[in-house]
Design a protein around this motif. Structure first.
Motif, PDB file in Angstrom:
ATOM      1  N   ALA A 144     -10.325   6.830  -1.046  1.00 37.48           N
ATOM      2  CA  ALA A 144      -8.899   7.146  -1.145  1.00 37.48           C
ATOM      3  C   ALA A 144      -8.216   7.162   0.220  1.00 37.48           C
ATOM      4  CB  ALA A 144      -8.716   8.505  -1.827  1.00 37.48           C
ATOM      5  N   ASN A 145      -8.985   7.218   1.299  1.00 40.57           N
ATOM      6  CA  ASN A 145      -8.423   7.267   2.656  1.00 40.57           C
ATOM      7  C   ASN A 145      -9.117   6.245   3.557  1.00 40.57           C
ATOM      8  OD1 ASN A 145      -6.705   9.989   2.567  1.00 40.57           O
ATOM      9  ND2 ASN A 145      -8.666  10.375   1.548  1.00 40.57           N
ATOM     10  N   PRO A 146      -8.973   4.960   3.265  1.00 41.91           N
ATOM     11  CA  PRO A 146      -9.682   3.941   4.046  1.00 41.91           C
ATOM     12  C   PRO A 146      -9.209   3.828   5.494  1.00 41.91           C
ATOM     13  CG  PRO A 146      -8.136   2.915   2.542  1.00 41.91           C
ATOM     14  CD  PRO A 146      -8.165   4.372   2.188  1.00 41.91           C
ATOM     15  N   TYR A 147      -7.997   4.342   5.778  1.00 42.87           N
ATOM     16  CA  TYR A 147      -7.483   4.278   7.148  1.00 42.87           C
ATOM     17  C   TYR A 147      -8.342   5.076   8.136  1.00 42.87           C
ATOM     18  CZ  TYR A 147      -5.672   8.994   6.414  1.00 42.87           C
ATOM     19  OH  TYR A 147      -5.568  10.335   6.152  1.00 42.87           O
ATOM     20  N   MET A 148      -9.142   6.010   7.607  1.00 42.85           N
ATOM     21  CA  MET A 148      -9.983   6.833   8.482  1.00 42.85           C
ATOM     22  C   MET A 148     -11.018   5.989   9.226  1.00 42.85           C
ATOM     23  SD  MET A 148      -8.960   9.903   8.528  1.00 42.85           S
ATOM     24  CE  MET A 148     -10.361  10.620   9.369  1.00 42.85           C
ATOM     25  N   ILE A 149     -11.336   4.804   8.685  1.00 38.76           N
ATOM     26  CA  ILE A 149     -12.263   3.907   9.386  1.00 38.76           C
ATOM     27  C   ILE A 149     -11.678   3.507  10.738  1.00 38.76           C
ATOM     28  CG2 ILE A 149     -13.263   1.595   9.363  1.00 38.76           C
ATOM     29  CD1 ILE A 149     -13.748   1.833   6.461  1.00 38.76           C
ATOM     30  N   TRP A 150     -10.381   3.191  10.763  1.00 37.22           N
ATOM     31  CA  TRP A 150      -9.746   2.763  12.005  1.00 37.22           C
ATOM     32  C   TRP A 150      -9.633   3.915  12.991  1.00 37.22           C
ATOM     33  CZ3 TRP A 150      -9.866  -2.177  12.515  1.00 37.22           C
ATOM     34  CH2 TRP A 150      -9.810  -2.998  11.379  1.00 37.22           C
TER      35      TRP A 150
END
Length: 244
Positions: free
Chosen positions: A67-73
């Motif tokens: 749900a929070n794929p931006y955390m990878i960046w």
């Protein structure tokens, strides 16, 4: 980096007795340095393994990540900044407790990235990759400690091989092929296996042509950790490609 020399306090002339004292002192420093590096490395690997298990087997964590794929960046940016700071700034990696703080932040961010990658693979494949990586890393470490071959002179070759691997990886982005992915994974795993032997012998010192200073225990632990992490990623890639 060439190995620094250490003279026993209060000695000026290197007569026989003093030379033996110097040699004993140097070996004692090197043994303590190796123990410190492996203690730090084991803590890093335990944190990383815990993160991988959390992402693979704990469904709320996996759902939160999806749900929070931006955390990878965010994690990637933190990893890049802390790694560059430790690699390029001597004051960062040699000053306590700053060096441990930076290493801890880097390890947590890298563990998050590895957990995110593992979450996209089957649990059986991930655990198989972990087991193979542990066995390979142990075997290569024992080999590096026992062999008479000096791998510390292979730095130039490893840099060239890494550049070639990078070019192959760029090609693999545009050419979607399981065979190419399998070949890329095998070559990458082989190169970082050689890096692990190279960095281990740099840490050992002794009769090897090049060695790392005992003051650089954070840098040595960082090198070994990155070698093992890359071996794990490429082995996971091989297993994933083979399963397809």
């Amino acid at each position: 980096m060439a190995e620094a020399t250490y003279a026993p306090p209060g000695t000026m002339d290197m007569e026989d007795g003093e030379a033996k004292g110097f040699e004993f002192n140097d070996k004692s420093i090197r043994r303590g340095f190796i123990r410190k590096v492996y203690a730090i490395l084991m803590c890093q690997l335990l944190v990383t393994f815990g993160a991988i298990c959390l992402f693979v087997y704990h469904m709320p964590t996996k759902r939160w990540f999806l749900a929070n794929p931006y955390m990878i960046w965010v994690a990637f940016a933190v990893t890049l900044v802390t790694m560059i700071a430790m690699a390029c700034c001597e004051s960062v990696r040699r000053t306590t407790p700053m060096n441990f703080i930076f290493l801890a932040i880097f390890t947590l961010a890298e563990s998050f990235l590895l957990g995110a990658v593992s979450a996209t693979n089957a649990p059986e494949a991930v655990m198989m990759a972990v087991g193979i990586t542990a066995a390979v890393s142990l075997a290569l470490t024992l080999f590096a400690f026992q062999t008479k071959w000096d791998f510390t002179m292979m730095g130039g070759f490893l840099v060239c091989a890494t550049v070639a691997l990078l070019i192959l990886g760029i090609c693999a982005i545009f050419i979607r092929s399981n065979i190419l992915q399998l070949v890329y994974g095998c070559i990458g795993a082989l190169i970082f296996c050689m890096y692990l032997v190279y960095d281990t012998q740099l840490m050992m010192g002794g009769k090897h042509k090049y060695s790392i200073s005992p003051e650089e225990y954070i840098f040595a632990a960082l090198n070994l950790y990155l070698d093992i992490v890359n071996i794990f990623l490429y082995i996971l890639m091989i297993i994933s490609a083979a399963s397809k």
